[in-house]
Design a protein around this motif. Structure first.
Motif, PDB file in Angstrom:
ATOM      1  N   ALA A 107      37.126  38.142  -7.241  1.00 32.18           N
ATOM      2  CA  ALA A 107      37.495  37.119  -6.255  1.00 32.18           C
ATOM      3  C   ALA A 107      36.434  37.007  -5.162  1.00 32.18           C
ATOM      4  N   GLY A 108      35.933  38.151  -4.697  1.00 33.74           N
ATOM      5  CA  GLY A 108      34.896  38.124  -3.662  1.00 33.74           C
ATOM      6  C   GLY A 108      33.612  37.475  -4.152  1.00 33.74           C
ATOM      7  N   LEU A 109      33.172  37.845  -5.348  1.00 34.85           N
ATOM      8  CA  LEU A 109      31.949  37.245  -5.893  1.00 34.85           C
ATOM      9  C   LEU A 109      32.098  35.740  -6.130  1.00 34.85           C
ATOM     10  N   LEU A 110      33.241  35.340  -6.652  1.00 34.59           N
ATOM     11  CA  LEU A 110      33.462  33.907  -6.870  1.00 34.59           C
ATOM     12  C   LEU A 110      33.492  33.137  -5.559  1.00 34.59           C
ATOM     13  N   ALA A 111      34.113  33.711  -4.527  1.00 31.84           N
ATOM     14  CA  ALA A 111      34.141  33.042  -3.215  1.00 31.84           C
ATOM     15  C   ALA A 111      32.723  32.860  -2.685  1.00 31.84           C
ATOM     16  N   VAL A 112      31.901  33.895  -2.807  1.00 35.20           N
ATOM     17  CA  VAL A 112      30.506  33.795  -2.359  1.00 35.20           C
ATOM     18  C   VAL A 112      29.759  32.755  -3.183  1.00 35.20           C
ATOM     19  N   LEU A 113      29.949  32.754  -4.497  1.00 32.59           N
ATOM     20  CA  LEU A 113      29.271  31.766  -5.362  1.00 32.59           C
ATOM     21  C   LEU A 113      29.691  30.349  -5.017  1.00 32.59           C
ATOM     22  N   PHE A 114      30.966  30.140  -4.734  1.00 34.91           N
ATOM     23  CA  PHE A 114      31.434  28.800  -4.367  1.00 34.91           C
ATOM     24  C   PHE A 114      30.780  28.340  -3.060  1.00 34.91           C
ATOM     25  N   LEU A 115      30.643  29.249  -2.110  1.00 34.50           N
ATOM     26  CA  LEU A 115      30.020  28.897  -0.825  1.00 34.50           C
ATOM     27  C   LEU A 115      28.517  28.630  -0.979  1.00 34.50           C
ATOM     28  N   VAL A 116      27.863  29.428  -1.789  1.00 30.53           N
ATOM     29  CA  VAL A 116      26.403  29.295  -1.962  1.00 30.53           C
ATOM     30  C   VAL A 116      26.063  28.035  -2.773  1.00 30.53           C
ATOM     31  N   THR A 117      26.895  27.691  -3.735  1.00 31.84           N
ATOM     32  CA  THR A 117      26.602  26.591  -4.645  1.00 31.84           C
ATOM     33  C   THR A 117      26.892  25.227  -4.015  1.00 31.84           C
ATOM     34  N   ARG A 118      27.634  25.170  -2.956  1.00 31.47           N
ATOM     35  CA  ARG A 118      27.997  23.891  -2.318  1.00 31.47           C
ATOM     36  C   ARG A 118      26.889  22.960  -2.349  1.00 31.47           C
TER      37      ARG A 118
END
Length: 118
Positions: A107-118
Motif C-alpha cells: 500500500a505504501g509503495l503504491l501510494a508513492v507510485l501514484f503520487l510520483v506518476t501524476r
C-alpha cells in the motif's frame, strides 16, 4: 495417499472445529490467490506507473508473498489440527504479522507510485 501419523494421535476433535479450521485454511488460500492476482495485475496492466522496475519488484513481492502464505496456511491448519487432537492451546502464527507487513509495504509503495506518476 497415506494418512499422516499425526492424524492417529490424540482424540478426534469435534467436527465443527475441524470444519472451522478448514474454512480458515481456505480463507488464507483465497488471500494468497488475491495477492497473486494483484501481482499479475500490476505487472500486466499498470503500464502508466513509473518507475517500471519498482512496479516489477512489487509484483514479484506479491507473488512471493502468495507462495509463502500458501505454505503458511497449510502449516497453520496442520498445527491447529494437532493442537485440537491433543487438547492443547492453539499455536502462535507468524503469518499474521508477515501478511500485515506485506500489505503495509504494498500500500505504501503504491501510494508513492501514484503520487510520483501524476
Amino acid at each position: 495417499m497415506r494418512e499422516p501419523s499425526w492424524r492417529r494421535e490424540g482424540a478426534d476433535p469435534d467436527y465443527r472445529f475441524t470444519l472451522a479450521n478448514e474454512r480458515t485454511f481456505l480463507a488464507w488460500i483465497r488471500t494468497a490467490l488475491a495477492l497473486l492476482a494483484g501481482g499479475v495485475l500490476l505487472h500486466q496492466f499498470a503500464t502508466e506507473l513509473e518507475p517500471r522496475v519498482v512496479v516489477l519488484v512489487l509484483a514479484i513481492v506479491l507473488a512471493i508473498a502468495a507462495a509463502v502464505l500458501s505454505v503458511g496456511a497449510y502449516t497453520r491448519w496442520r498445527a491447529n489440527e494437532i493442537a485440537m487432537r491433543r487438547n492443547g492451546p492453539l499455536p502462535f502464527s507468524w503469518v499474521l504479522p508477515l501478511l500485515s507487513g506485506v500489505g503495509l509495504l504494498a500500500a505504501g509503495l503504491l501510494a508513492v507510485l501514484f503520487l510520483v506518476t501524476r
